[in-house]
Design a protein around this motif. Sequence first.
Motif, PDB file in Angstrom:
ATOM      1  N   ASN A   6       0.806  -1.321  -0.118  1.00 52.03           N
ATOM      2  CA  ASN A   6       0.121  -0.053  -0.005  1.00 52.03           C
ATOM      3  C   ASN A   6       0.880   1.243   0.039  1.00 52.03           C
ATOM      4  OD1 ASN A   6      -2.481   1.501   0.327  1.00 52.03           O
ATOM      5  ND2 ASN A   6      -1.885   2.060   2.230  1.00 52.03           N
ATOM      6  N   CYS A   7       1.633   1.325   1.005  1.00 48.24           N
ATOM      7  CA  CYS A   7       2.389   2.596   1.096  1.00 48.24           C
ATOM      8  C   CYS A   7       4.048   2.647   0.794  1.00 48.24           C
ATOM      9  CB  CYS A   7       2.393   3.221   2.587  1.00 48.24           C
ATOM     10  SG  CYS A   7       3.369   2.172   3.742  1.00 48.24           S
ATOM     11  N   THR A   9       6.469   1.014   2.480  1.00 49.21           N
ATOM     12  CA  THR A   9       7.603   1.079   3.583  1.00 49.21           C
ATOM     13  C   THR A   9       8.166  -0.002   3.468  1.00 49.21           C
ATOM     14  OG1 THR A   9       6.013   2.564   4.986  1.00 49.21           O
ATOM     15  CG2 THR A   9       7.529   1.278   5.895  1.00 49.21           C
ATOM     16  N   CYS A  21       1.262   1.823   7.816  1.00 50.44           N
ATOM     17  CA  CYS A  21      -0.161   1.857   7.313  1.00 50.44           C
ATOM     18  C   CYS A  21      -1.151   0.627   7.878  1.00 50.44           C
ATOM     19  CB  CYS A  21      -0.565   2.197   5.959  1.00 50.44           C
ATOM     20  SG  CYS A  21       0.041   0.573   4.940  1.00 50.44           S
TER      21      CYS A  21
END
Length: 131
Positions: A6-7, A9, A21
């Motif tokens: 998703n992000c 990281t 997240c």
Amino acid sequence: MPSCRNCGTDLGQSDNFCSNCATPQNDEASRRLDEYIDRRARQIGGGVGSGSSDGTLRSRLQYALGYLGVVAGLATLTDVAGVFFLLAGIFVLPPVQAAIESRLGRPIGVRPTAATTTVLFVAGAAAFAIV
């Protein structure tokens, strides 16, 4: 080193959820999260009766009508009508219904809820028109 779907990281090899997240990083983590959410929703939404907030159309309409009554009550609070609107709005809200039902130990039912709310709204409208 893997990164979050998703992000983006950076994650450790054994991380099932993103530390930034909280997105599940594999199918097993997604399944476990879905099971946890379903279990918590049943625990929270499993009130005594009709007052539980279960996301149904009836519950959503109760929230809409409740907020409408509260807003109308606050807008006309300096008038006698505001008290009736406020009481009707508060009474119809599902959490209030659940609290009343838990005190009574049984469900209130649709008709008594609708009748009480209608009487309070009509009394508020009559008081607003008269005064």
